[in-house]
Design an enzyme around this catalytic site. Structure first.
Site, mmCIF file in Angstrom:
data_model
loop_
_atom_site.group_PDB
_atom_site.id
_atom_site.type_symbol
_atom_site.label_atom_id
_atom_site.label_comp_id
_atom_site.label_asym_id
_atom_site.label_seq_id
_atom_site.Cartn_x
_atom_site.Cartn_y
_atom_site.Cartn_z
ATOM 1 N N ASP A 50 4.440 -7.180 3.659
ATOM 2 C CA ASP A 50 5.142 -5.974 3.235
ATOM 3 C C ASP A 50 5.934 -6.270 1.965
ATOM 4 O OD1 ASP A 50 6.674 -3.566 3.168
ATOM 5 O OD2 ASP A 50 6.803 -3.506 5.350
ATOM 6 N N ASP A 93 12.307 -4.332 5.880
ATOM 7 C CA ASP A 93 12.501 -3.369 6.979
ATOM 8 C C ASP A 93 13.487 -3.908 8.017
ATOM 9 O OD1 ASP A 93 10.769 -1.738 5.657
ATOM 10 O OD2 ASP A 93 9.059 -2.136 6.944
ATOM 11 N N ASP A 121 1.323 -3.661 5.809
ATOM 12 C CA ASP A 121 1.732 -2.449 5.098
ATOM 13 C C ASP A 121 0.897 -2.339 3.824
ATOM 14 O OD1 ASP A 121 3.231 -0.622 3.364
ATOM 15 O OD2 ASP A 121 4.920 -0.885 4.725
ATOM 16 N N ASP A 154 1.763 -1.328 1.077
ATOM 17 C CA ASP A 154 2.501 -1.745 -0.113
ATOM 18 C C ASP A 154 2.655 -3.258 -0.236
ATOM 19 O OD1 ASP A 154 4.802 -2.563 1.346
ATOM 20 O OD2 ASP A 154 5.816 -0.661 1.066
ATOM 21 N N GLU A 165 1.370 2.822 6.668
ATOM 22 C CA GLU A 165 1.791 3.450 5.424
ATOM 23 C C GLU A 165 0.637 3.920 4.543
ATOM 24 O OE1 GLU A 165 4.746 4.437 4.689
ATOM 25 O OE2 GLU A 165 6.017 3.348 6.091
#
Length: 306
Positions: free
Chosen positions: A124, A128, A226, A228, A271
């Site tokens: 990621d 988070d 993720d 991203d 995501e």
């Protein structure tokens, strides 16, 4: 990792942030041929369809976005993840990253029943690691790691009976970390590998070190991927784009190393926002990466004697 029993579980969850579109993610993964790619590799694949959240009553919160809905998803996903982990290797097709509040909660409960430690590989751009109190955006997709490590402020959520110790977490690909997260993480034992570290030392060495620790502990490994994590030039279908992410080559190397290790026991794909994609190329790349994690190779590399 051949002939693995894999369960595909759709999570059309869009409550973790305000920009909508991730609820279309599960169908995009299906359309891009995820099940077919895994079946072609010799795995047994079942698609259980989509999970739905528990019943909830939305209320206006002064700071947090869609709190009640996210809690409802967390409860439903925790039960689903715990049950699915006992039946094979679940792949949770998201959906925004707030789904990990529930998937990790359930996978950790399953690990406890097996009396095995759970490790988490977090791929990621972001840690988070926020709490509902520390997030400035109010978007709960930035809180799963804070929740599962036992940070305070999650009173509205299911109690975390099986928290994940910091030393069992590796975060790779980081390049956008808020100051409260940085300050809270700085003195923990999380292995946080940002893109500068990857530029200087490569991505293989820190990942190999983490996988060796998982193997030495005979642990279970949850991987949370993720979109991203990847550079937006190759994966544009994400609402949290941060330049300077992993290349396609680096990402495939990570997936192949996961496959070689044989350690992964559950996987999040999160995501993906098809509304932002370009002719499905991000969804297709994600499917290709999953295939690498489950054994797809350009060449097998047998050991040779010279």
């Amino acid at each position: 990792m051949s002939d693995t029993a894999i369960t595909l579980i759709g999570v059309p969850m869009d409550s973790g942030k305000r920009r909508r579109g991730c609820l279309m993610g599960p169908d995009a993964f299906r359309t891009a041929g995820l099940a077919e790619a895994l079946t072609d590799l010799g795995h047994q694949v079942r698609d259980l369809g989509n999970v739905a959240p528990d019943a909830f009553t939305p209320t206006e919160h002064p700071h947090l976005h869609a709190l009640e809905e996210t809690v409802a998803w967390t409860n439903a996903l925790s039960r689903t993840a715990s049950t699915a982990s006992a039946d094979g290797l679940p792949i949770f097709m998201g959906g925004d990253h707030a789904l990990a509040l529930g998937t990790l909660h359930g996978v950790a409960a399953h690990a406890a029943t097996q009396n095995k430690p759970l490790f988490v590989l977090w791929l990621d751009a972001h840690t988070d690691y926020h709490t509902p109190d520390s997030t400035t955006s109010g978007n709960l997709h930035g809180t799963p790691m804070g929740y599962m490590t036992g940070r305070a402020g999650f009173d509205a959520f299911p109690a975390v009976e099986h928290s994940i110790p910091h030393e069992r977490i590796a975060m790779i690909g980081l390049r956008s970390v808020d100051e409260p997260e940085r300050a809270a993480l700085q003195d923990t034992d999380v292995a946080y590998i940002d893109m500068r570290h990857i530029d200087e030392h490569g991505i293989a060495r820190p990942l190999a070190a983490f996988l060796e620790r998982v193997a030495a502990a005979d642990g279970l490994l949850h991987v949370s991927l993720d979109v991203d994590f990847l550079d937006p030039s190759v994966a544009p279908a994400v609402g949290t784009t941060v330049p300077g992410g992993a290349t396609i080559r680096e990402a495939h190397l990570v997936m192949e190393m996961i496959s070689d290790s044989g350690l992964m026991t559950s996987l999040d794909l999160v995501e993906l926002n098809p509304f932002l994609d370009e002719r499905g190329r991000t969804a297709q790349l994600m499917v290709d990466l999953v295939a690498s994690a489950f054994g797809r190779r350009v060449f097998d590399r047998p050991t040779r004697s010279y």
